[in-house]
Design a protein around this motif. Structure first.
Motif, short mmCIF file in Angstrom:
data_model
loop_
_atom_site.label_atom_id
_atom_site.label_comp_id
_atom_site.label_asym_id
_atom_site.label_seq_id
_atom_site.Cartn_x
_atom_site.Cartn_y
_atom_site.Cartn_z
N GLU A 110 55.37 53.02 -0.19
CA GLU A 110 55.24 51.88 -1.21
C GLU A 110 56.10 50.89 -0.50
OE1 GLU A 110 53.12 52.46 -3.69
OE2 GLU A 110 52.79 54.73 -3.11
N ALA A 125 57.66 46.98 -1.63
CA ALA A 125 57.89 45.76 -2.71
C ALA A 125 58.87 44.96 -2.11
CB ALA A 125 58.27 46.48 -3.83
N GLU A 126 58.63 43.67 -2.92
CA GLU A 126 59.53 42.36 -2.41
C GLU A 126 60.43 42.09 -3.75
OE1 GLU A 126 60.73 38.40 -2.56
OE2 GLU A 126 59.03 39.07 -3.78
N ARG A 127 61.69 42.09 -3.47
CA ARG A 127 62.54 41.84 -4.57
C ARG A 127 63.55 40.65 -4.04
NH1 ARG A 127 59.37 44.60 -6.89
NH2 ARG A 127 59.71 46.03 -8.49
N TRP A 185 62.50 42.93 1.62
CA TRP A 185 61.51 44.12 1.30
C TRP A 185 62.14 45.21 1.27
CZ3 TRP A 185 56.42 43.23 0.16
CH2 TRP A 185 56.06 41.87 0.02
N LYS A 224 57.77 53.75 -9.64
CA LYS A 224 58.05 52.97 -8.63
C LYS A 224 58.59 51.41 -8.96
CE LYS A 224 53.69 50.80 -7.20
NZ LYS A 224 52.55 50.83 -6.20
N LYS A 225 58.27 50.84 -9.86
CA LYS A 225 58.86 49.61 -10.36
C LYS A 225 60.23 49.65 -10.51
CE LYS A 225 58.54 45.56 -13.21
NZ LYS A 225 59.75 45.69 -13.75
N PHE A 251 62.55 50.33 -7.46
CA PHE A 251 62.74 48.98 -6.53
C PHE A 251 63.60 48.27 -7.23
CE2 PHE A 251 58.45 50.24 -4.41
CZ PHE A 251 59.15 50.47 -3.14
#
Ligand SMILES: [Zn+2]
Length: 851
Positions: free
Chosen positions: A219, A221-223, A227, A244-245, A248
């Motif tokens: 998975e 994600a960008e924060r 990445w 998952k949210k 991250f």
């Protein structure tokens, strides 16, 4: 103790001839400190270029190739690499392109000094990787090289203070994924194989080098412009979606917080993490590729607030290591406590504010103080910083002093310096030593410049020496006086801050004071009379406190009336220590507990009190005192069981009831619950609870004990739990020959393979109700300890001794332990400490009861 002192003592005691022999003699197996120090001084500009070919089947070998480049500052000695798999795993060794005339001894490859150059040495080794640290499974594998296990796989200098840049190439089956510290910069599939090359890492030690390969899902994600990748093997898509949210987010917010706190950006490039099923630890802080135990990161829908807090803490802990441990690394594993305590310390700062409903201070108190005291009060205690002669013994450093006392000491350090100065000092420390190594003393030196307090003396007492201050309070002429002394007569002074809880008729108040010398005076408010003074109010101060007589008497009457749950927790901890020291009668302690429990609503305090009551009941009450108090105790526990507002509160009460029940009515109730004739509303009993009840009934020798055990065995649905039960059963027999045979069988290592099974059986064998019949097993259990350590897991020796001695309280038992220790003067020091730690309550009870 520093390495130099160790070396001096060698030089002083040995003659010159043997010193020279020592220098030229082959190094010992493992990674000895002497070898590590020589290498740290002579090896420089180190890098590894590693390649592994990983077949899908875990039974097939992994072929490896290593190019090790370094400069050698000392050409008068051979270079010693660490490598354990042995000669049959070594394919070729060349130095500078020519075959080497190396020698292989246990755990080491020795490259002759004649083959070395001062600059640019290139040692090239073809090998078959050892599997011991590779965790190979059917569909995936991962490395775990902490503390010094890299050399079980590939040749290297396996010590924390030889940091190196690692380049890596992996050849894996097509369909597999792989992740390593560096970012992927080349990727090529040929037939059924996939070749991946990773960019060179920043300088890192061998214990932080890592890779994982296998069937993983990824998975992404960008924060905040960065990445993140999450590798996992979870098949439940909803579970992944649900978690998952948050996972991250937690990484991103931790990283963000740490960059701000340290003033240093994250220095290891990309940021991936891997969720591994049944991972050995909660997490492992490999830079660029953190590994986690999957079950603590992907939570179930029913997850409690505590589990959420634990997940957030674990993520913040591992992320903190990117600075504390990874960017600046300990010189040697004697300072491993430092990176752990900082990671926890940062994690608490990062995470706790997001969980305002939990009482974090009380949590800190109950999870750290009782466990730290349980070791630090004993003759077997040791300093936070311990000596460590060889990394193959690093496992034995871990215990309550590192995990529970060190966090308490760190909190004191912050209070003494103030949060700003500590932060400023930590920033300077990270900046000065980044990509390098440092000791605790390096940090203390930096912090010392920021305070007028003598931090070296502070650190000496708290970190370099064992034990705790004895602090006595007294009230004289309108002042409260605290006097500290060193129980071990070293004249140590422990500087610390205390929050004294003063009880007055108008209510209680916390008064902060700092104790630096042997005495500190606190003027009392003239207008009102003080009812009591509790030196560790707010759960802050650490020590063996002797209350003044009036305060003790007051708390023994009124402790349950204290308003703040944290103050109540602190008072319980103090009264328990007073009881152990003989200043509170065990019967008074139990009586107070029974009065307090019905009013105590804070679950953490209930757990704390019930733990103390069970221990006091079995270890410190006389038999007739037990008989007197038994029905009252059972009544309080059953009321708590019925009234408990949560299922965990009920479970806490039920487990205390099970472990202390003795009256015929109580035992009959337990039997009815086990027979499903009686139901406790709101309490869910799982298979292992029923098994525990059956064992508790058997050890009480109820008439039907044999048929209960038999029936329980037939009830099991889970084969693993059934096997465990069958293993433990004979230890519960009413026939002493059966128990003798069971214990005798433990002398064979094959019968000790399932350590939790063994420990459960040993505990029941030595149950207080069978104390007089089980004293005969104490000496043979002690005789077995060295072998237990040699063949068992790192925590097994401690648990073996605790299970053996936990049920005893007589003079005979205490004498057996004393005699053993006296007879074995040259006994291994860490094992000796373990015996003295486990024996502490037996010694105290025997002295008191004279029984
Ligand atoms: Zn850690």
């Amino acid at each position: 103790m520093c390495f130099l002192c160790l070396l001096c003592s060698f030089l002083a005691t040995d003659c010159r001839r043997s010193v020279e022999q020592r220098v030229t003699a082959d190094p010992e197996p493992g990674v000895p400190l002497t070898l590590a120090n020589l290498r740290a001084q002579s090896i420089d500009a180190l890098s590894y270029d590693l390649a592994f070919t990983i077949p899908a089947a875990p039974s097939e070998p992994i072929e490896g190739h290593a190019i090790i480049r370094f400069a050698a500052k000392d050409l008068t000695k051979p270079v010693v690499l660490d490598f354990s798999p042995g000669m049959e795993s070594l394919k070729s060794v060349s130095v500078g392109g020519r075959p080497s005339r190396f020698r292989l001894i246990k755990d080491h490859i020795i490259i002759p000094k004649e083959e070395l150059a001062s600059e640019d040495n290139v040692v090239e080794i073809g090998f078959r990787a050892g599997d011991a640290a590779l965790n190979r499974n059917l569909e995936f594998m991962y490395t775990l090289f902490v503390p010094a296990r890299a050399h079980l796989t590939f040749p290297c200098f396996d010590q924390p203070n030889l940091k190196a840049r690692f380049a890596l190439q992996l050849n894996i089956p097509v369909g597999w994924q792989a992740v390593a510290n560096g970012s992927e910069n080349f990727h090529e599939a040929t037939g059924d194989r996939l070749r991946i090359r990773y960019s060179e890492t920043q300088p890192i030690p061998t214990y932080l080098f890592a890779f994982a390969a296998g069937k993983f899902q990824i998975e992404t994600a960008e924060r905040g412009g960065r990445w993140y990748r999450l590798f996992h093997r979870e098949t439940d898509a909803k579970k992944v979606e649900r978690n998952k949210k948050a996972v991250f987010d937690l990484h991103a917010s931790s990283l963000d917080w740490l960059e701000k706190y340290t003033g240093i950006p994250y220095r290891f490039g990309k940021f991936d993490f891997v969720l591994i099923p049944s991972f050995q630890f909660g997490g492992m802080e490999h830079p660029g590729a953190i590994f986690y135990n999957a079950s603590s990161i992907f939570l179930d829908e029913s997850a409690t607030e505590n589990q959420m807090l634990n997940r957030a803490s674990t993520i913040a802990h591992e992320t903190s290591h990117m600075w504390f441990g990874d960017l600046v690394t300990m010189q040697w594993f004697n300072d491993v406590w430092m990176k752990e305590v900082f990671a926890n310390f940062m994690a608490a700062k990062i995470v706790n504010p997001a969980f305002p409903n939990l009482n974090h201070e009380l949590r800190f108190l109950v999870s750290n103080y009782p466990a730290a005291y349980a070791v630090d009060r004993t003759e077997g205690t040791h300093p936070i910083r311990q000596e460590l002669a060889n990394l193959n013994e690093a496992g034995s450093l871990y215990g309550a002093i590192i995990y529970q006392k060190a966090p308490i000491v760190m909190r004191q350090l912050e209070r003494i310096l103030g949060p700003d100065k500590l932060q400023d000092g930590l920033r300077a420390y990270l900046k000065e030593f980044q990509f390098g190594n440092a000791t605790w003393l390096d940090l203390i030196k930096i912090l010392d410049d920021r305070t007028e307090l003598d931090l070296n003396a502070w650190s000496h007492a708290w970190v370099e020496e064992a034990g705790r201050p004895a602090i006595r309070s007294s009230i004289e002429e309108g002042a409260l006086i605290f006097t500290q002394s060193d129980p071990a007569k070293r004249s140590l002074l422990w500087t610390q801050q205390m929050n004294v809880l003063l009880g007055a008729s108008r209510g209680a108040m916390l008064v902060p004071i700092e104790i630096r010398s042997d005495t500190v005076k606190l003027p009392l408010p003239p207008s009102e009379s003080v009812q009591f003074a509790l030196p560790n109010g707010g759960g802050l101060a650490y020590g063996d406190f002797t209350l003044d007589d009036a305060s003790r008497a007051f708390l023994l009457q009124h402790l349950p009336e204290l308003k703040d749950p944290l103050d109540r927790g602190a008072a319980w901890v103090t009264l328990w220590e007073e009881m152990l020291d003989g200043r509170v009668r065990p019967s008074d302690f139990v009586e107070l507990s029974l009065r307090a429990l019905p009013f105590e609503q804070t679950e953490q305090n209930v757990q704390l009190i019930l733990g103390y009551v069970s221990d006091a009941y079995w270890t410190f009450l006389t038999e007739s005192q037990r008989t007197d108090v038994a029905s009252k105790l059972e009544q309080v526990l059953r009321t708590g069981l019925n009234r408990g507002s949560t299922s965990s509160m009920k479970a806490t009460y039920f487990s205390a009831f099970r472990s202390t029940v003795t009256t015929p009515e109580g035992v009959a109730f337990l039997e009815r619950v086990w027979r499903h004739q009686e139901n406790i509303p709101g309490l869910i009993l799982a298979e292992q609870d029923e098994a525990g009840m059956a064992l508790d009934l058997a050890v009480r020798s109820v008439p039907a004990w044999a048929s209960i055990l038999d029936e329980q065995r037939g009830r099991f649905m889970n084969p693993d739990r059934k096997a465990r039960f069958e293993f433990v059963m004979p230890a519960l027999s009413s026939k002493s020959e059966t128990r003798d045979a069971w214990f005798e069988a433990l002398k064979n290592v094959d019968n000790r393979r399932h350590e939790p099974w063994v420990l459960e059986g040993v505990q029941y064998l030595h149950h207080p109700l069978r104390g007089s019949q089980s004293e005969k097993y104490i000496r043979p259990a002690l005789d077995l300890l060295i072998e237990i350590q040699r063949t068992g897991d790192i925590f097994f020796p401690t648990r073996w001794m605790n299970s053996t001695l936990g049920g005893h309280n007589t003079r005979t038992a205490a004498n057996m332990v004393r005699t053993f220790v006296d007879e074995h003067k040259g006994y291994p020091i860490r094992l000796r400490r373990i015996i003295l730690q486990a024996g502490d309550e037996v010694f105290r009870a025997a002295e008191r009861n004279g029984g």
